[in-house]
Design a protein around this motif. Structure first.
Motif, PDB file in Angstrom:
ATOM      1  N   MET A  68     -25.117 -45.533  34.567  1.00 47.08           N
ATOM      2  CA  MET A  68     -25.140 -43.920  34.267  1.00 47.08           C
ATOM      3  C   MET A  68     -26.800 -43.645  34.293  1.00 47.08           C
ATOM      4  SD  MET A  68     -22.235 -42.908  34.321  1.00 47.08           S
ATOM      5  CE  MET A  68     -22.286 -41.221  33.467  1.00 47.08           C
ATOM      6  N   LEU A  69     -27.533 -44.425  33.532  1.00 43.69           N
ATOM      7  CA  LEU A  69     -28.933 -43.949  33.434  1.00 43.69           C
ATOM      8  C   LEU A  69     -29.673 -43.797  34.781  1.00 43.69           C
ATOM      9  CD1 LEU A  69     -29.728 -46.063  30.254  1.00 43.69           C
ATOM     10  CD2 LEU A  69     -29.732 -43.461  30.447  1.00 43.69           C
ATOM     11  N   ASN A  70     -28.915 -44.568  35.836  1.00 50.21           N
ATOM     12  CA  ASN A  70     -29.580 -44.772  37.206  1.00 50.21           C
ATOM     13  C   ASN A  70     -29.160 -43.588  38.001  1.00 50.21           C
ATOM     14  OD1 ASN A  70     -31.207 -46.812  36.850  1.00 50.21           O
ATOM     15  ND2 ASN A  70     -29.517 -48.496  37.239  1.00 50.21           N
ATOM     16  N   LEU A  71     -28.440 -42.723  37.568  1.00 54.80           N
ATOM     17  CA  LEU A  71     -27.992 -41.445  38.427  1.00 54.80           C
ATOM     18  C   LEU A  71     -29.285 -40.424  38.487  1.00 54.80           C
ATOM     19  CD1 LEU A  71     -24.372 -40.616  36.869  1.00 54.80           C
ATOM     20  CD2 LEU A  71     -24.882 -41.357  38.945  1.00 54.80           C
ATOM     21  N   ASN A  72     -29.386 -39.966  39.425  1.00 51.92           N
ATOM     22  CA  ASN A  72     -30.356 -38.984  39.959  1.00 51.92           C
ATOM     23  C   ASN A  72     -29.705 -37.481  39.299  1.00 51.92           C
ATOM     24  OD1 ASN A  72     -32.329 -37.223  40.700  1.00 51.92           O
ATOM     25  ND2 ASN A  72     -32.494 -38.027  42.565  1.00 51.92           N
ATOM     26  N   LEU A  73     -30.007 -37.314  38.231  1.00 48.00           N
ATOM     27  CA  LEU A  73     -29.350 -35.865  37.565  1.00 48.00           C
ATOM     28  C   LEU A  73     -29.869 -34.849  38.242  1.00 48.00           C
ATOM     29  CD1 LEU A  73     -29.645 -36.640  33.760  1.00 48.00           C
ATOM     30  CD2 LEU A  73     -27.702 -37.434  35.378  1.00 48.00           C
ATOM     31  N   PHE A  74     -31.067 -34.634  38.914  1.00 47.00           N
ATOM     32  CA  PHE A  74     -31.419 -33.516  39.542  1.00 47.00           C
ATOM     33  C   PHE A  74     -30.742 -33.435  40.987  1.00 47.00           C
ATOM     34  CE2 PHE A  74     -35.128 -34.471  37.061  1.00 47.00           C
ATOM     35  CZ  PHE A  74     -35.263 -33.325  36.632  1.00 47.00           C
ATOM     36  N   GLN A  75     -29.785 -34.418  41.648  1.00 49.22           N
ATOM     37  CA  GLN A  75     -28.877 -34.152  42.458  1.00 49.22           C
ATOM     38  C   GLN A  75     -27.667 -33.538  42.053  1.00 49.22           C
ATOM     39  OE1 GLN A  75     -29.402 -37.662  44.803  1.00 49.22           O
ATOM     40  NE2 GLN A  75     -31.379 -37.128  45.751  1.00 49.22           N
ATOM     41  N   LEU A  76     -27.123 -33.539  40.961  1.00 49.82           N
ATOM     42  CA  LEU A  76     -25.935 -33.093  40.682  1.00 49.82           C
ATOM     43  C   LEU A  76     -25.836 -31.890  40.485  1.00 49.82           C
ATOM     44  CD1 LEU A  76     -25.474 -35.950  37.980  1.00 49.82           C
ATOM     45  CD2 LEU A  76     -24.621 -35.845  40.479  1.00 49.82           C
ATOM     46  N   SER A  77     -24.477 -31.327  40.654  1.00 48.88           N
ATOM     47  CA  SER A  77     -23.944 -29.991  40.496  1.00 48.88           C
ATOM     48  C   SER A  77     -24.084 -29.665  38.959  1.00 48.88           C
ATOM     49  CB  SER A  77     -22.777 -29.723  41.096  1.00 48.88           C
ATOM     50  OG  SER A  77     -21.622 -30.293  40.259  1.00 48.88           O
ATOM     51  N   SER A  78     -23.812 -28.157  38.639  1.00 45.87           N
ATOM     52  CA  SER A  78     -23.705 -27.909  37.077  1.00 45.87           C
ATOM     53  C   SER A  78     -22.552 -28.600  36.460  1.00 45.87           C
ATOM     54  CB  SER A  78     -23.688 -26.233  37.075  1.00 45.87           C
ATOM     55  OG  SER A  78     -24.962 -25.929  37.514  1.00 45.87           O
ATOM     56  N   GLU A  79     -21.450 -28.518  37.313  1.00 46.51           N
ATOM     57  CA  GLU A  79     -20.203 -29.109  36.944  1.00 46.51           C
ATOM     58  C   GLU A  79     -20.417 -30.515  36.619  1.00 46.51           C
ATOM     59  OE1 GLU A  79     -15.718 -29.917  38.307  1.00 46.51           O
ATOM     60  OE2 GLU A  79     -16.857 -28.217  39.017  1.00 46.51           O
ATOM     61  N   GLU A  80     -20.992 -31.201  37.384  1.00 49.14           N
ATOM     62  CA  GLU A  80     -21.249 -32.656  37.353  1.00 49.14           C
ATOM     63  C   GLU A  80     -22.187 -33.096  36.202  1.00 49.14           C
ATOM     64  OE1 GLU A  80     -20.931 -34.567  41.849  1.00 49.14           O
ATOM     65  OE2 GLU A  80     -22.851 -33.216  41.417  1.00 49.14           O
ATOM     66  N   LEU A  81     -22.971 -32.194  35.846  1.00 48.62           N
ATOM     67  CA  LEU A  81     -23.990 -32.423  34.737  1.00 48.62           C
ATOM     68  C   LEU A  81     -23.392 -32.155  33.487  1.00 48.62           C
ATOM     69  CD1 LEU A  81     -27.142 -30.618  35.784  1.00 48.62           C
ATOM     70  CD2 LEU A  81     -27.003 -32.959  35.287  1.00 48.62           C
ATOM     71  N   GLU A  82     -22.124 -31.271  33.459  1.00 48.98           N
ATOM     72  CA  GLU A  82     -21.477 -30.908  32.168  1.00 48.98           C
ATOM     73  C   GLU A  82     -20.604 -32.305  31.931  1.00 48.98           C
ATOM     74  OE1 GLU A  82     -21.373 -28.153  30.064  1.00 48.98           O
ATOM     75  OE2 GLU A  82     -22.760 -27.235  31.139  1.00 48.98           O
ATOM     76  N   ASN A  83     -20.000 -32.774  32.811  1.00 48.88           N
ATOM     77  CA  ASN A  83     -19.156 -34.016  32.798  1.00 48.88           C
ATOM     78  C   ASN A  83     -20.230 -35.262  32.418  1.00 48.88           C
ATOM     79  OD1 ASN A  83     -16.750 -33.031  33.748  1.00 48.88           O
ATOM     80  ND2 ASN A  83     -17.120 -33.429  35.689  1.00 48.88           N
ATOM     81  N   ILE A  84     -21.292 -35.468  32.701  1.00 55.55           N
ATOM     82  CA  ILE A  84     -22.141 -36.343  32.337  1.00 55.55           C
ATOM     83  C   ILE A  84     -22.629 -36.188  30.942  1.00 55.55           C
ATOM     84  CG2 ILE A  84     -24.340 -37.388  32.693  1.00 55.55           C
ATOM     85  CD1 ILE A  84     -22.637 -38.167  34.986  1.00 55.55           C
ATOM     86  N   GLU A  85     -22.880 -34.830  30.339  1.00 58.91           N
ATOM     87  CA  GLU A  85     -23.078 -34.526  29.143  1.00 58.91           C
ATOM     88  C   GLU A  85     -21.824 -34.877  28.167  1.00 58.91           C
ATOM     89  OE1 GLU A  85     -25.087 -30.857  26.722  1.00 58.91           O
ATOM     90  OE2 GLU A  85     -23.389 -30.354  28.388  1.00 58.91           O
ATOM     91  N   LYS A  86     -20.687 -34.625  28.621  1.00 57.81           N
ATOM     92  CA  LYS A  86     -19.574 -34.851  27.836  1.00 57.81           C
ATOM     93  C   LYS A  86     -19.232 -36.469  27.809  1.00 57.81           C
ATOM     94  CE  LYS A  86     -16.869 -30.929  29.302  1.00 57.81           C
ATOM     95  NZ  LYS A  86     -15.821 -30.421  30.162  1.00 57.81           N
ATOM     96  N   TYR A  87     -19.713 -37.239  28.820  1.00 58.51           N
ATOM     97  CA  TYR A  87     -19.583 -38.560  28.813  1.00 58.51           C
ATOM     98  C   TYR A  87     -20.649 -39.286  27.711  1.00 58.51           C
ATOM     99  CZ  TYR A  87     -20.665 -43.382  30.063  1.00 58.51           C
ATOM    100  OH  TYR A  87     -20.849 -44.729  30.027  1.00 58.51           O
ATOM    101  N   TRP A  88     -21.646 -38.775  27.794  1.00 55.67           N
ATOM    102  CA  TRP A  88     -22.789 -39.199  26.767  1.00 55.67           C
ATOM    103  C   TRP A  88     -22.535 -38.913  25.235  1.00 55.67           C
ATOM    104  CZ3 TRP A  88     -25.261 -43.422  27.652  1.00 55.67           C
ATOM    105  CH2 TRP A  88     -25.575 -43.763  28.847  1.00 55.67           C
ATOM    106  N   GLN A  89     -21.746 -37.573  25.151  1.00 53.89           N
ATOM    107  CA  GLN A  89     -21.559 -37.039  23.847  1.00 53.89           C
ATOM    108  C   GLN A  89     -20.530 -38.130  23.162  1.00 53.89           C
ATOM    109  OE1 GLN A  89     -20.658 -33.130  24.547  1.00 53.89           O
ATOM    110  NE2 GLN A  89     -22.890 -32.375  24.068  1.00 53.89           N
TER     111      GLN A  89
END
Length: 86
Positions: free
Chosen positions: A51-72
């Motif tokens: 998960m840390l190796n994902l390039n967050l800058f290439q993700l959509s806003s929705e994908e970022l929201e999902n990643i945020e939920k995952y880490w929370q």
């Protein structure tokens, strides 16, 4: 790229690295090798590493929201499975 997305990514980076650091500290305290193929905590660490190796800058806003939920959720899960701050 906008300012709000950059701030969200920086926040996610801090959260994800903090969660991962807590798990690494636990693995170290318990003398669990991080490459142990049959240990739940080592496998969880491998998942975090991916998960840390994902390039967050290439993700959509929705994908970022999902990643945020995952880490929370992972942040909340660690104490539930015995990984505590020490």
């Amino acid at each position: 790229m906008n300012y709000e997305q950059t701030v969200k990514i920086e926040s996610l980076n801090e959260l994800s690295k903090g969660v991962t650091a807590r798990l690494i500290a636990y693995l170290s305290r318990e003398n669990i090798p991080i490459d142990s193929p049959n240990d739940f905590y080592a496998l969880l660490y491998q998942q975090f590493k991916e998960m840390l190796n994902l390039n967050l800058f290439q993700l959509s806003s929705e994908e970022l929201e999902n990643i945020e939920k995952y880490w929370q959720l992972m942040n909340e899960l660690l104490p539930e499975i015995g990984v505590t701050k020490k």
